[in-house]
Scaffold this active site. Structure first.
Site, PDB file in Angstrom:
ATOM      1  N   ASN A  14      86.280  63.789  36.950  1.00  0.00           N
ATOM      2  CA  ASN A  14      85.841  65.175  37.128  1.00  0.00           C
ATOM      3  C   ASN A  14      85.344  65.324  38.564  1.00  0.00           C
ATOM      4  O   ASN A  14      84.276  64.836  38.904  1.00  0.00           O
ATOM      5  CB  ASN A  14      84.714  65.462  36.115  1.00  0.00           C
ATOM      6  CG  ASN A  14      84.077  66.825  36.325  1.00  0.00           C
ATOM      7  OD1 ASN A  14      84.623  67.669  37.041  1.00  0.00           O
ATOM      8  ND2 ASN A  14      82.933  67.039  35.700  1.00  0.00           N
ATOM      9  N   TRP A  15      86.152  66.003  39.369  1.00  0.00           N
ATOM     10  CA  TRP A  15      85.821  66.108  40.803  1.00  0.00           C
ATOM     11  C   TRP A  15      84.766  67.183  41.079  1.00  0.00           C
ATOM     12  O   TRP A  15      84.313  67.341  42.198  1.00  0.00           O
ATOM     13  CB  TRP A  15      87.089  66.402  41.611  1.00  0.00           C
ATOM     14  CG  TRP A  15      88.115  65.305  41.569  1.00  0.00           C
ATOM     15  CD1 TRP A  15      88.050  64.127  40.856  1.00  0.00           C
ATOM     16  CD2 TRP A  15      89.379  65.259  42.257  1.00  0.00           C
ATOM     17  NE1 TRP A  15      89.174  63.372  41.069  1.00  0.00           N
ATOM     18  CE2 TRP A  15      90.010  64.048  41.926  1.00  0.00           C
ATOM     19  CE3 TRP A  15      90.031  66.145  43.125  1.00  0.00           C
ATOM     20  CZ2 TRP A  15      91.259  63.685  42.429  1.00  0.00           C
ATOM     21  CZ3 TRP A  15      91.280  65.794  43.629  1.00  0.00           C
ATOM     22  CH2 TRP A  15      91.885  64.574  43.284  1.00  0.00           C
ATOM     23  N   LYS A  16      84.434  67.947  40.069  1.00  0.00           N
ATOM     24  CA  LYS A  16      83.432  69.020  40.207  1.00  0.00           C
ATOM     25  C   LYS A  16      83.752  69.909  41.419  1.00  0.00           C
ATOM     26  O   LYS A  16      84.920  70.126  41.724  1.00  0.00           O
ATOM     27  CB  LYS A  16      82.034  68.418  40.301  1.00  0.00           C
ATOM     28  CG  LYS A  16      81.742  67.443  39.167  1.00  0.00           C
ATOM     29  CD  LYS A  16      80.291  67.103  39.057  1.00  0.00           C
ATOM     30  CE  LYS A  16      80.113  66.015  38.007  1.00  0.00           C
ATOM     31  NZ  LYS A  16      78.731  65.735  37.690  1.00  0.00           N
ATOM     32  N   HIS A 100      80.974  71.185  29.669  1.00  0.00           N
ATOM     33  CA  HIS A 100      80.251  70.182  30.477  1.00  0.00           C
ATOM     34  C   HIS A 100      78.776  70.574  30.564  1.00  0.00           C
ATOM     35  O   HIS A 100      78.450  71.763  30.600  1.00  0.00           O
ATOM     36  CB  HIS A 100      80.879  70.109  31.870  1.00  0.00           C
ATOM     37  CG  HIS A 100      80.377  68.953  32.674  1.00  0.00           C
ATOM     38  ND1 HIS A 100      79.175  68.996  33.330  1.00  0.00           N
ATOM     39  CD2 HIS A 100      80.899  67.724  32.886  1.00  0.00           C
ATOM     40  CE1 HIS A 100      78.982  67.827  33.939  1.00  0.00           C
ATOM     41  NE2 HIS A 100      80.006  67.033  33.684  1.00  0.00           N
ATOM     42  N   GLU A 102      76.800  70.683  32.926  1.00  0.00           N
ATOM     43  CA  GLU A 102      76.469  71.570  34.055  1.00  0.00           C
ATOM     44  C   GLU A 102      76.838  73.012  33.729  1.00  0.00           C
ATOM     45  O   GLU A 102      76.175  73.949  34.177  1.00  0.00           O
ATOM     46  CB  GLU A 102      77.180  71.068  35.328  1.00  0.00           C
ATOM     47  CG  GLU A 102      76.530  69.790  35.848  1.00  0.00           C
ATOM     48  CD  GLU A 102      77.438  68.846  36.594  1.00  0.00           C
ATOM     49  OE1 GLU A 102      78.550  69.246  37.001  1.00  0.00           O
ATOM     50  OE2 GLU A 102      77.047  67.678  36.776  1.00  0.00           O
ATOM     51  N   GLU A 172      78.141  62.619  26.900  1.00  0.00           N
ATOM     52  CA  GLU A 172      77.545  62.502  28.221  1.00  0.00           C
ATOM     53  C   GLU A 172      76.049  62.806  28.133  1.00  0.00           C
ATOM     54  O   GLU A 172      75.653  63.983  28.184  1.00  0.00           O
ATOM     55  CB  GLU A 172      78.192  63.489  29.181  1.00  0.00           C
ATOM     56  CG  GLU A 172      79.687  63.310  29.324  1.00  0.00           C
ATOM     57  CD  GLU A 172      80.180  63.831  30.659  1.00  0.00           C
ATOM     58  OE1 GLU A 172      80.639  63.026  31.460  1.00  0.00           O
ATOM     59  OE2 GLU A 172      80.060  65.035  30.911  1.00  0.00           O
ATOM     60  N   GLY A 178      75.035  61.807  37.035  1.00  0.00           N
ATOM     61  CA  GLY A 178      74.723  61.908  38.457  1.00  0.00           C
ATOM     62  C   GLY A 178      73.391  61.292  38.836  1.00  0.00           C
ATOM     63  O   GLY A 178      72.906  61.492  39.951  1.00  0.00           O
ATOM     64  N   SER A 218      77.174  58.372  34.964  1.00  0.00           N
ATOM     65  CA  SER A 218      77.034  57.292  35.942  1.00  0.00           C
ATOM     66  C   SER A 218      77.912  56.083  35.616  1.00  0.00           C
ATOM     67  O   SER A 218      77.487  54.936  35.784  1.00  0.00           O
ATOM     68  CB  SER A 218      75.563  56.884  36.087  1.00  0.00           C
ATOM     69  OG  SER A 218      74.806  57.983  36.574  1.00  0.00           O
ATOM     70  N   GLY A 239      82.264  61.245  36.984  1.00  0.00           N
ATOM     71  CA  GLY A 239      81.989  62.244  38.012  1.00  0.00           C
ATOM     72  C   GLY A 239      82.003  61.602  39.388  1.00  0.00           C
ATOM     73  O   GLY A 239      83.065  61.379  39.984  1.00  0.00           O
ATOM     74  N   GLY A 240      80.826  61.258  39.881  1.00  0.00           N
ATOM     75  CA  GLY A 240      80.672  60.758  41.256  1.00  0.00           C
ATOM     76  C   GLY A 240      81.663  59.678  41.651  1.00  0.00           C
ATOM     77  O   GLY A 240      82.294  59.766  42.724  1.00  0.00           O
TER      78      GLY A 240
HETATM   79  C1  PEP Z   1      80.180  64.060  34.792  1.00  0.00           C
HETATM   80  O1  PEP Z   1      79.909  64.965  35.547  1.00  0.00           O
HETATM   81  O2  PEP Z   1      80.887  64.298  33.803  1.00  0.00           O
HETATM   82  C2  PEP Z   1      79.642  62.745  35.069  1.00  0.00           C
HETATM   83  C3  PEP Z   1      79.669  61.867  34.109  1.00  0.00           C
HETATM   84  O3  PEP Z   1      79.104  62.534  36.322  1.00  0.00           O
HETATM   85  P1  PEP Z   1      78.615  61.124  36.932  1.00  0.00           P
HETATM   86  O4  PEP Z   1      79.706  60.118  36.616  1.00  0.00           O
HETATM   87  O5  PEP Z   1      78.467  61.370  38.380  1.00  0.00           O
HETATM   88  O6  PEP Z   1      77.340  60.778  36.254  1.00  0.00           O
END
Ligand code: PEP
Length: 255
Positions: A14-16, A100, A102, A172, A178, A218, A239-240
């Protein structure tokens, strides 16, 4: 318990709100080789809307799948700034992320809008990756499993067994997204097993067994192996680390 061999692991990035078109091309070029060598697993990326067509072209000769990060629940209309599932499909998406944390936190999405968006995704021929997860306060208040149960029951209400079995669910924990603070494999497995039990109730034993439950929060190159070794962890929503081609390549190459 042993992991079911019938669930093909899914690694989704997920590049957000990151990556211009040029940056997207550089990123996807760095991921392609890793994905090519991984036939027993599925790899999906979710770039921002503005880069979808560019990435679709770049992955046309690969098995990498394309996902939208969100969609509206209607197919068209006066919804300034929104994107319909049909538009995602038109640009080459096969998946879409729904609900998600967010989106829930910053854009007031609820279990009810998640349900509407799953329906919209299915109408458009997209496979939803449905996100659920508890906040830190909910975990500390010993409310993790009731919150997860509400999200699953309300989000999936009214869908038949055939729909539920085709979903991917991403567990999640909000406190892990994050933050660099990953759930331990045991913490994640406990919740995944509870989700699996609910899915069996909703979709029957074989339907519940068929659903892929991804972990997100993470996920990194150095923790993917121990997470995915758990019997009910069938992949990851990243994500990251999905913005770093080398790190994402190592996650794809989990063992
Ligand atoms: C996400 O946004 O779905 C996520 C899991 O982010 P991160 O891996 O950065 O925690």
């Amino acid at each position: 318990m042993k992991k079911s061999a019938t669930r093909r692991p899914l690694i989704a990035g997920n590049w957000k709100m990151h990556a211009t078109r040029a940056e997207s091309v550089a990123l996807i070029d760095g991921i392609k080789a890793a994905a090519a060598g991984a036939r027993d697993r599925e790899v999906v990326v979710a770039p921002p809307y503005t880069a979808l067509e560019t990435v679709a072209r770049a992955i046309a000769d690969t098995a990498i799948g394309l996902a939208g990060q969100n969609l509206h629940w209607e197919s068209k209309g006066a919804f300034t700034g929104e994107i319909a599932g049909e538009m995602l499909k038109d640009v080459g998406c096969t998946y879409v992320i729904v609900g998600h944390s967010e989106r829930r936190l910053f854009f007031s999405e609820t279990n009810e809008t998640v349900r509407q968006k799953i329906a919209a995704a299915l109408r458009a021929g997209l496979k939803p990756i449905v996100c659920i997860g508890e906040t830190l306060r909910e975990r500390e208040g010993d409310n993790t499993l009731p919150v997860i149960e509400r999200q699953v029951r309300d989000g999936l209400a009214e869908f038949g067994r055939d729909v539920v079995r085709g979903l991917a669910i991403a567990y999640e924990p909000v406190w892990a997204i994050g933050t660099g603070q990953t759930a331990t494999p045991e913490q994640a497995q406990e919740v995944h097993a509870a989700i699996r039990a609910l899915l069996r109730e909703l979709a029957g034993d074989s339907g519940g067994e068929a659903v892929r439950i991804l972990y997100g929060g993470s996920v990194k190159a150095d923790n993917i192996d121990s997470l995915i070794a758990q019997p009910d962890i069938d992949g990851a929503l990243v994500g990251g680390a999905s913005l770093d081609a080398a790190a994402f390549a190592r996650i794809i190459a989990f063992r």
